[in-house]
Scaffold this motif. Structure first.
Motif, PDB file in Angstrom:
ATOM      1  N   VAL A   1       0.828  -1.204   0.000  1.00 40.51           N
ATOM      2  CA  VAL A   1       0.000   0.000   0.000  1.00 40.51           C
ATOM      3  C   VAL A   1       0.866   1.259   0.000  1.00 40.51           C
ATOM      4  N   ALA A   2       1.930   1.259   0.779  1.00 41.99           N
ATOM      5  CA  ALA A   2       2.827   2.420   0.794  1.00 41.99           C
ATOM      6  C   ALA A   2       3.419   2.656  -0.583  1.00 41.99           C
ATOM      7  N   ARG A   3       3.730   1.573  -1.312  1.00 38.19           N
ATOM      8  CA  ARG A   3       4.262   1.711  -2.664  1.00 38.19           C
ATOM      9  C   ARG A   3       3.184   2.241  -3.612  1.00 38.19           C
ATOM     10  N   ARG A   4       1.975   1.716  -3.492  1.00 35.53           N
ATOM     11  CA  ARG A   4       0.889   2.145  -4.383  1.00 35.53           C
ATOM     12  C   ARG A   4       0.584   3.631  -4.224  1.00 35.53           C
ATOM     13  N   TYR A   5       0.575   4.101  -2.988  1.00 36.39           N
ATOM     14  CA  TYR A   5       0.156   5.467  -2.712  1.00 36.39           C
ATOM     15  C   TYR A   5       1.327   6.401  -2.428  1.00 36.39           C
TER      16      TYR A   5
ATOM     17  N   ARG B   1      12.155   2.969  11.937  1.00 40.79           N
ATOM     18  CA  ARG B   1      13.025   3.094  10.776  1.00 40.79           C
ATOM     19  C   ARG B   1      12.168   3.316   9.531  1.00 40.79           C
ATOM     20  N   LEU B   2      12.542   4.294   8.725  1.00 42.37           N
ATOM     21  CA  LEU B   2      11.874   4.523   7.442  1.00 42.37           C
ATOM     22  C   LEU B   2      12.416   3.520   6.444  1.00 42.37           C
ATOM     23  N   ILE B   3      11.537   2.721   5.852  1.00 42.04           N
ATOM     24  CA  ILE B   3      12.010   1.684   4.941  1.00 42.04           C
ATOM     25  C   ILE B   3      11.756   2.075   3.495  1.00 42.04           C
ATOM     26  N   GLU B   4      12.556   1.505   2.617  1.00 39.01           N
ATOM     27  CA  GLU B   4      12.444   1.740   1.175  1.00 39.01           C
ATOM     28  C   GLU B   4      11.443   0.755   0.613  1.00 39.01           C
ATOM     29  N   THR B   5      10.290   1.250   0.153  1.00 42.28           N
ATOM     30  CA  THR B   5       9.265   0.355  -0.381  1.00 42.28           C
ATOM     31  C   THR B   5       9.361   0.194  -1.888  1.00 42.28           C
ATOM     32  N   ARG B   6      10.227   0.958  -2.521  1.00 47.69           N
ATOM     33  CA  ARG B   6      10.447   0.836  -3.958  1.00 47.69           C
ATOM     34  C   ARG B   6      11.817   0.219  -4.216  1.00 47.69           C
ATOM     35  N   PRO B   7      12.049  -0.309  -5.422  1.00 46.76           N
ATOM     36  CA  PRO B   7      13.371  -0.868  -5.719  1.00 46.76           C
ATOM     37  C   PRO B   7      14.456   0.183  -5.536  1.00 46.76           C
ATOM     38  N   ARG B   8      15.628  -0.248  -5.135  1.00 47.37           N
ATOM     39  CA  ARG B   8      16.742   0.672  -4.973  1.00 47.37           C
ATOM     40  C   ARG B   8      17.099   1.300  -6.314  1.00 47.37           C
ATOM     41  N   ARG B   9      17.787   2.462  -6.248  1.00 50.76           N
ATOM     42  CA  ARG B   9      18.065   3.242  -7.452  1.00 50.76           C
ATOM     43  C   ARG B   9      18.753   2.399  -8.526  1.00 50.76           C
ATOM     44  N   ARG B  10      19.756   1.595  -8.099  1.00 45.45           N
ATOM     45  CA  ARG B  10      20.469   0.800  -9.096  1.00 45.45           C
ATOM     46  C   ARG B  10      19.530  -0.187  -9.768  1.00 45.45           C
ATOM     47  N   ALA B  11      18.643  -0.790  -8.978  1.00 46.22           N
ATOM     48  CA  ALA B  11      17.681  -1.729  -9.551  1.00 46.22           C
ATOM     49  C   ALA B  11      16.702  -1.014 -10.465  1.00 46.22           C
ATOM     50  N   ARG B  12      16.300   0.211 -10.093  1.00 44.70           N
ATOM     51  CA  ARG B  12      15.378   0.963 -10.937  1.00 44.70           C
ATOM     52  C   ARG B  12      16.003   1.247 -12.298  1.00 44.70           C
ATOM     53  N   TRP B  13      17.297   1.646 -12.299  1.00 46.02           N
ATOM     54  CA  TRP B  13      17.952   1.913 -13.574  1.00 46.02           C
ATOM     55  C   TRP B  13      18.068   0.637 -14.397  1.00 46.02           C
TER      56      TRP B  13
ATOM     57  N   ALA C   1       0.597  -0.373 -16.225  1.00 44.70           N
ATOM     58  CA  ALA C   1      -0.396  -0.949 -15.314  1.00 44.70           C
ATOM     59  C   ALA C   1       0.268  -1.734 -14.189  1.00 44.70           C
ATOM     60  N   ALA C   2       1.307  -2.491 -14.521  1.00 39.72           N
ATOM     61  CA  ALA C   2       1.933  -3.352 -13.524  1.00 39.72           C
ATOM     62  C   ALA C   2       2.792  -2.582 -12.538  1.00 39.72           C
ATOM     63  N   SER C   3       3.528  -1.598 -13.034  1.00 45.20           N
ATOM     64  CA  SER C   3       4.479  -0.896 -12.165  1.00 45.20           C
ATOM     65  C   SER C   3       3.956   0.435 -11.655  1.00 45.20           C
ATOM     66  N   GLY C   4       3.049   1.068 -12.424  1.00 46.07           N
ATOM     67  CA  GLY C   4       2.589   2.406 -12.070  1.00 46.07           C
ATOM     68  C   GLY C   4       3.661   3.466 -12.255  1.00 46.07           C
ATOM     69  N   SER C   5       4.788   3.095 -12.870  1.00 47.82           N
ATOM     70  CA  SER C   5       5.934   3.993 -12.977  1.00 47.82           C
ATOM     71  C   SER C   5       5.968   4.681 -14.331  1.00 47.82           C
ATOM     72  N   ARG C   6       5.922   6.016 -14.310  1.00 47.06           N
ATOM     73  CA  ARG C   6       6.068   6.745 -15.570  1.00 47.06           C
ATOM     74  C   ARG C   6       7.479   6.618 -16.151  1.00 47.06           C
ATOM     75  N   PRO C   7       8.548   6.748 -15.330  1.00 48.45           N
ATOM     76  CA  PRO C   7       9.891   6.608 -15.903  1.00 48.45           C
ATOM     77  C   PRO C   7      10.118   5.260 -16.581  1.00 48.45           C
ATOM     78  N   LEU C   8       9.613   4.186 -15.973  1.00 48.86           N
ATOM     79  CA  LEU C   8       9.767   2.866 -16.569  1.00 48.86           C
ATOM     80  C   LEU C   8       8.963   2.768 -17.862  1.00 48.86           C
ATOM     81  N   THR C   9       7.761   3.335 -17.863  1.00 49.98           N
ATOM     82  CA  THR C   9       6.941   3.347 -19.071  1.00 49.98           C
ATOM     83  C   THR C   9       7.594   4.175 -20.161  1.00 49.98           C
ATOM     84  N   LEU C  10       8.163   5.326 -19.775  1.00 44.59           N
ATOM     85  CA  LEU C  10       8.821   6.180 -20.755  1.00 44.59           C
ATOM     86  C   LEU C  10       9.981   5.463 -21.433  1.00 44.59           C
ATOM     87  N   ALA C  11      10.698   4.635 -20.686  1.00 47.18           N
ATOM     88  CA  ALA C  11      11.802   3.887 -21.283  1.00 47.18           C
ATOM     89  C   ALA C  11      11.294   2.954 -22.377  1.00 47.18           C
TER      90      ALA C  11
END
Length: 362
Positions: free
Chosen positions: A159-163, A223-235, A279-289
């Motif tokens: 949910v944190a990732r979705r929103y 602790r604040l956790i990273e709910t999205r893939p790390r930057r290297r994984a995102r690239w 639809a699967a990722s909700g990510s504009r940068p990933l879609t733009l690629a």
């Protein structure tokens, strides 16, 4: 996280978890002028009961008793409550490793057997109602391995990732945020006292129904956790999406003149790749690629720097005919729609604005 400015959603599995695990944080947020909301998935229906509360449990049922105790605890902490319906307590059994697990006879409706996406969808409905600025829940192992706690953690991460919400988890070691008990001790003790079927406070210790003793924590750490893939994984994902787009663009350009299957499969692959990633990722940068891969190849071939003929000529790989125009325009239109489609956070804001307008006009 400044509790005076926050609307914090605390996500828990059972009544009493909110006070035992996050009581100081809840009380501090409320006392500081923020809004603390506690979402609870079950009523702890399979929990053991202290002997002095057994007559009341026999009369009303353990779930009803614990529901009333939760309401009293939330009043003491200054929080509001939201019950997430649809799941029951899994019960608990201790393994030889010292970790907790679900009871062997956990019902099919228990959290430990629930589909994690269903749990996340139900929690997402609470997020849309409350509109929090942050979420808080258990750490990844649920504190001590309880499967319901782990399920609540996993649903909260989704949910944190979705929103696109910051998610804090309770931890024993100093981390990003700390809430001392002393300023809100009276509130927390009153909340603990409300859970009389499960525990009692003896000096500076909490005595659980099974006789286990645990000292009150002087400070709660989060602790604040990273709910999205790390930057290297995102690239890496973006490079992969770009490569997939290039492959679809090249193959589609070479095969779109073959009717009907060449054109049809090329369009399905292009639109499916672009729309599927969005639809699967909700990510504009990933879609733009992916868009740059597909549409970029089509545009590059249309410009034709290798001299095979400009767009629309007989020599062009994308000739001036119906398949050529369809291959040029449909992926481009799908790209515009996918990139313009609101993300989860935008949709939440739109729905919240609609609810506010409806209430204002009522």
């Amino acid at each position: 996280m400044d509790p005076r400015l926050e609307r914090v959603l605390f996500v828990h599995a059972h009544p009493d978890d909110e006070t035992l695990s996050t009581g100081a944080a809840i009380a501090t947020v409320a006392e500081g002028g923020g809004s603390a909301v506690v979402a609870t998935f079950t009523l702890g229906e399979r929990g053991e009961v202290r002997p002095e509360r057994q007559p009341l449990v026999d009369e009303l049922g353990v779930g009803e008793v614990r529901r009333a105790e939760l309401e009293a605890a939330l009043r003491a902490l200054g929080a509001r409550g939201r019950r997430i319906h649809g799941w029951d307590d899994s019960g608990m059994a201790w393994h030889r490793s010292g970790r907790a697990g679900a009871a062997p006879d956990a019902p099919p409706t228990s959290m430990s057997r629930g589909d994690i996406d269903d749990l996340a969808d139900a929690l997402g409905a609470v997020v849309e109602e409350v509109d929090p600025t942050a979420m808080v829940t258990y750490d990844a192992d649920g504190g001590y391995g309880h499967p319901d706690h782990i399920a609540a953690h996993r649903a909260s991460v989704i949910v944190a990732r979705r929103y696109d919400l910051p998610l804090y988890v309770r931890t024993d070691a100093p981390a990003d945020v700390a809430f001392p008990l002393a300023p809100v001790r009276d509130r927390v003790l009153a909340a603990l006292d409300a859970h009389r079927s499960q525990l009692e406070v003896d000096g500076d210790e909490v005595v659980h129904v099974g006789g286990q003793r645990r000292p009150l924590d002087d400070v709660e750490h989060y602790r604040l956790i990273e709910t999205r893939p790390r930057r290297r994984a995102r690239w890496g994902l973006r490079v992969g999406a770009l490569a997939a787009g290039v492959i679809v663009g090249v193959v589609g350009t070479l095969s779109h003149q073959q009717l009907p299957w060449g054109l049809g499969l090329s369009l399905i692959a292009a639109v499916g790749l672009i729309g599927g990633i969005r639809a699967a990722s909700g990510s504009r940068p990933l879609t733009l690629a992916a868009v740059l891969g597909v549409v970029g190849v089509v545009a590059l071939i249309a410009i034709d720097p290798l001299g095979r003929g400009a767009f629309g000529t007989e020599r062009s790989l994308i000739p001036d005919n119906l398949p050529g125009w369809l291959w040029s325009l449909i992926p481009a239109l799908a790209s515009l729609v996918a990139l313009a489609w609101p993300d989860a956070e935008s949709m939440r804001r739109i729905r919240m604005a609609g609810k506010a307008e409806t209430k204002g006009g009522a």
